[in-house]
Design a protein around this motif. Sequence first.
Motif, PDB file in Angstrom:
ATOM      1  N   ASN A 111     -27.448 -22.955  49.872  1.00  0.00           N
ATOM      2  CA  ASN A 111     -27.898 -21.695  49.802  1.00  0.00           C
ATOM      3  C   ASN A 111     -28.420 -21.232  48.212  1.00  0.00           C
ATOM      4  N   TRP A 112     -29.437 -20.971  47.864  1.00  0.00           N
ATOM      5  CA  TRP A 112     -29.955 -20.584  46.818  1.00  0.00           C
ATOM      6  C   TRP A 112     -30.212 -19.110  46.545  1.00  0.00           C
ATOM      7  N   PRO A 169     -28.168 -21.460  38.858  1.00  0.00           N
ATOM      8  CA  PRO A 169     -28.708 -22.593  38.163  1.00  0.00           C
ATOM      9  C   PRO A 169     -28.556 -23.851  39.151  1.00  0.00           C
ATOM     10  N   GLY A 170     -29.681 -24.671  38.913  1.00  0.00           N
ATOM     11  CA  GLY A 170     -29.673 -26.012  39.632  1.00  0.00           C
ATOM     12  C   GLY A 170     -30.832 -26.323  40.453  1.00  0.00           C
ATOM     13  N   GLN A 198     -34.326 -30.639  44.586  1.00  0.00           N
ATOM     14  CA  GLN A 198     -33.745 -29.712  45.520  1.00  0.00           C
ATOM     15  C   GLN A 198     -35.010 -28.732  46.105  1.00  0.00           C
ATOM     16  N   ILE A 199     -36.049 -28.503  45.306  1.00  0.00           N
ATOM     17  CA  ILE A 199     -37.348 -27.620  45.834  1.00  0.00           C
ATOM     18  C   ILE A 199     -37.789 -28.453  47.029  1.00  0.00           C
ATOM     19  N   LYS A 226     -36.304 -26.141  32.893  1.00  0.00           N
ATOM     20  CA  LYS A 226     -34.956 -26.262  32.176  1.00  0.00           C
ATOM     21  C   LYS A 226     -33.959 -26.844  33.272  1.00  0.00           C
ATOM     22  N   GLU A 227     -34.508 -26.380  34.523  1.00  0.00           N
ATOM     23  CA  GLU A 227     -33.674 -27.147  35.655  1.00  0.00           C
ATOM     24  C   GLU A 227     -34.323 -28.950  35.863  1.00  0.00           C
ATOM     25  N   ASN A 228     -35.119 -28.898  35.646  1.00  0.00           N
ATOM     26  CA  ASN A 228     -35.677 -30.277  35.594  1.00  0.00           C
ATOM     27  C   ASN A 228     -34.924 -30.995  34.392  1.00  0.00           C
ATOM     28  N   PHE A 229     -34.999 -30.582  33.140  1.00  0.00           N
ATOM     29  CA  PHE A 229     -34.452 -31.078  32.090  1.00  0.00           C
ATOM     30  C   PHE A 229     -32.845 -31.343  32.086  1.00  0.00           C
ATOM     31  N   ASP A 230     -32.223 -30.138  32.772  1.00  0.00           N
ATOM     32  CA  ASP A 230     -31.022 -30.436  32.797  1.00  0.00           C
ATOM     33  C   ASP A 230     -30.405 -31.459  34.036  1.00  0.00           C
TER      34      ASP A 230
END
Length: 488
Positions: free
Chosen positions: A70-71, A231-232, A237-238, A406-410
Amino acid sequence: MGKKEKKKETESVKISKKKEVKTEQKSNNGLHVASLISFLLLIGLSVLAYRVYDDLTHIPDLPKLDLNKNWGLNTSEPRDTSIRPYRVIFSDSMDSELRWLFEVYRRTLKKKSFEDTAWTYGVHTDAFGKIFSHWVFKYSFRDRERYFNKFEQFRTNVQGLDVHYVHVKPKVEKNVMVVPLLLLHSWPGSVLEFYEAIPLLTKVRPGYNFVFEVIVPSLPGFGFSEGAVRPGLSPNQIAVIMRNLMHRLEHKHYYVAGNGIGHNVGADLATIFPDEVLGFHSSSPVVPTNRAYLTWILGAIWPTFVAGGDADKLYPLADKIMFYLEESGYLHLQATKPDTIGIALQDSPVGLASYILDRIMIMTDPSNKFDPDGGLDKYYSYDKLLDNIMMYYISGSITTSLRFFKENFDDYEVENAFARMPTPVPTWGLRVKNSFSYSPDFVLRWKYPNLVGTTSYDFGGQFIAFERPTEFVNDVFKAVKAFLALKK
């Protein structure tokens, strides 16, 4: 020799010795700095060598992903997962607000761009003035609202997020096969990238016994799709959300086409669900692994051996590196402080337009920055450009869209693992002249062993479907025809 002369000589000797000591200290400091630099380079090369060795000898395992994570907001209430019609509205209050902001900007004393610099300092004030003038006096809000709604659109809740998508089914005779096609947009693009391609994809053409049912979602956090509340939400995930969306639409098998960040999501989708994705068409075919980067660097010794007739897309190495350093600043900013820049951009439609136009300009054709008008009117109408800006502004999605980076980088380690996993899905690459990235066929096959074919256009940039919809559609048809032939 008198006392004064002896004293002067003694002082002279002392000064000389001090200078020698300082020189020796400087020399030692220089040696220490050189040693430190050499040590750091050695560490860097060792790390790179280890990573390349790891790339060559170890194929990562597919990470375990929660397919129902769940996002959205945590709630005990059951979610409405029905499919609901959606319509874009340009409200009167929004119209009034924009007109007021336009007037504030128009009356502001502006700093003029330097003469004879074109767009080398960024968006040129004179060129932007022409686009702004069109926005104020010629951009019809009512007409553009109708354009936004020319296709049926829907929203449905997937994993806690309301996902917006365009869905167009073709009208065909019984002897024509209809195949589902998931189109994934780029940044700073949107579903509007494909608006002129959709009618061509859903129309039967001579020589093809199939046509497409087209699904074009706004990626989560883009346009009218909700962004995650925590975050995440990285590309993989997409990809899970996109797969679940297709299942919601009762498509367990489908084709995927994507460019830019849409390529990232599409590549992960094909990697995670190879039994569902029937074929993957990429307009940004690239393999972002350490092994690929090392091949690029070493290839500078013999460019044509690595890239053949496309050596100019990768070399001279120094020129390419300088270009990436100059044009990748936005990536660093968005991958580290997306909310900071997002607040500034959402606050001002003019600032938002300037930021997006600069990226579209350079991503369409890097030589545009030497054109006083940015070259934009050679590729797009002002209405099309402003439509895409309005998509971000009226949906308030610029901040959540920037968070993608940022999500891609993290999540770099996981994304890098996905990039190293061979994907058996039949794949087709469309190379355009002005792509920021390039991978030769032999490098693509490290990731896509079932690379069915590639096309190279001597024109076009990252937004090829937006810029050249006919040529984009031609290649998608050609690719899927080749995919279907594999089944026979």
